[in-house]
Scaffold this motif. Structure first.
Motif, short mmCIF file in Angstrom:
data_model
loop_
_atom_site.label_atom_id
_atom_site.label_comp_id
_atom_site.label_asym_id
_atom_site.label_seq_id
_atom_site.Cartn_x
_atom_site.Cartn_y
_atom_site.Cartn_z
N ARG A 199 5.62 -10.52 3.61
CA ARG A 199 4.25 -10.22 3.16
C ARG A 199 3.23 -11.05 3.92
O ARG A 199 2.19 -10.54 4.35
N SER A 227 -6.43 -2.68 -8.28
CA SER A 227 -5.31 -3.52 -7.87
C SER A 227 -3.97 -2.78 -7.97
O SER A 227 -2.96 -3.26 -7.44
N SER A 236 -1.40 0.58 -3.63
CA SER A 236 -0.39 -0.09 -2.81
C SER A 236 -0.66 0.17 -1.34
O SER A 236 -1.12 1.25 -0.96
N GLU A 295 -1.89 -8.26 -0.40
CA GLU A 295 -1.24 -8.12 -1.69
C GLU A 295 -0.79 -9.49 -2.18
O GLU A 295 -0.43 -10.36 -1.39
N ARG A 320 3.75 -6.61 -7.49
CA ARG A 320 2.73 -6.86 -6.47
C ARG A 320 1.41 -6.24 -6.89
O ARG A 320 1.38 -5.14 -7.45
N ARG A 321 0.34 -6.95 -6.65
CA ARG A 321 -1.00 -6.46 -6.98
C ARG A 321 -1.88 -6.58 -5.76
O ARG A 321 -1.83 -7.57 -5.03
N LEU A 322 -2.68 -5.57 -5.54
CA LEU A 322 -3.58 -5.57 -4.39
C LEU A 322 -4.74 -6.53 -4.62
O LEU A 322 -5.34 -6.54 -5.69
N ASP A 323 -5.02 -7.33 -3.64
CA ASP A 323 -6.16 -8.24 -3.70
C ASP A 323 -7.38 -7.47 -3.19
O ASP A 323 -7.51 -7.22 -2.00
N SER A 349 1.76 -11.51 -5.06
CA SER A 349 2.90 -11.33 -5.96
C SER A 349 3.34 -12.69 -6.48
O SER A 349 3.00 -13.73 -5.91
#
Length: 241
Positions: A21, A163, A166, A37, A64-67, A39
């Protein structure tokens, strides 16, 4: 294999995923509109070991979350560049369905269609946008003008929780099938401007160093358990026999 070895192996696995990542973030630091992303690690119990050895807990990657924090808006002076200020994403029409991006580096195809970097058509509020031969200008509300005449309006959408999007490739994002975007009625679009990546190189290098050291520590622990402790146990059992 002993529970401690499972713990070390699972920890090493999550560190490898984190390194992947971080590598993706660093390689896209100059990609316009790129969103990183985030996590976290999560505990993963194994019941068959928990009954015997309470410390047998694996570590796995959390959700995982999108920033979605914004990047810096930078003026480029290029007519076909555009950036959304505040919430919202441009919509790209792809063979796999609509995709979303903050990368407004658009181009004109051979037939005059407004397209993204890979040639996929950029969606307007009334379908694809076809440019004329005149000078192109993008108004603050997303209206695209060619030769002074309006030829379409950029479609800008938002999500209740962005968020959950993906990353697909570069700055291209995909929404879950259960999530529906809402069209922004009054978007604020800057023509001749691009939003830069929200990745901080300094922050990612610091994380890279931390994750690498953690991986090395787990690797040493694994080696200690397998070569030293297990080796001594086998040696002692052999002597008893």
């Amino acid at each position: 294999m002993a529970g401690s070895q499972y713990i070390a192996l699972s920890g090493m696995r999550t560190r490898l995923d984190q390194l992947d990542r971080l590598a993706a973030d660093i390689s896209n630091v100059n990609t316009a509109g790129y969103k990183s992303e985030r996590s976290a690690d999560a505990q993963s119990d194994r019941p068959q070991f928990a009954r015997v050895l309470q410390s047998a807990i694996d570590v796995t990657n959390g959700t995982r979350r999108l920033d979605v924090s914004p990047g810096t808006l930078t003026a480029t002076g290029r007519d076909l560049d555009a950036a959304v200020e505040g919430k919202g994403f441009f919509v790209i029409d792809t063979p796999a369905g609509p995709r979303y991006t903050r990368n407004g580096h658009f181009s004109r195809s051979a037939d005059g269609t407004l397209v993204a970097d890979d040639g996929a058509a950029v969606e307007g509020t009334s379908g694809s946008i076809t440019l004329g031969k005149g000078e192109v200008k993008i108004d603050a509300d997303g209206t695209v003008r060619s030769g002074g005449a309006p030829v379409g309006k950029l479609k800008v959408v938002q999500f209740d929780d962005p968020s959950v999007l993906s990353a697909e490739s570069g700055a291209r994002l995909r929404a879950p099938e259960s999530v529906e975007p809402q069209e922004v009625d009054k978007p604020l679009v800057h023509g001749g401007t691009l939003e830069q990546s929200n990745v901080s190189v300094v922050d990612r290098v610091a994380q890279l160093t931390s994750v690498t050291r953690s991986f090395e520590a787990l690797q040493k622990a694994m080696s200690l358990v397998m070569n030293d402790i297990d080796g001594r146990a086998i040696d002692q059992l052999g002597r008893l026999r």
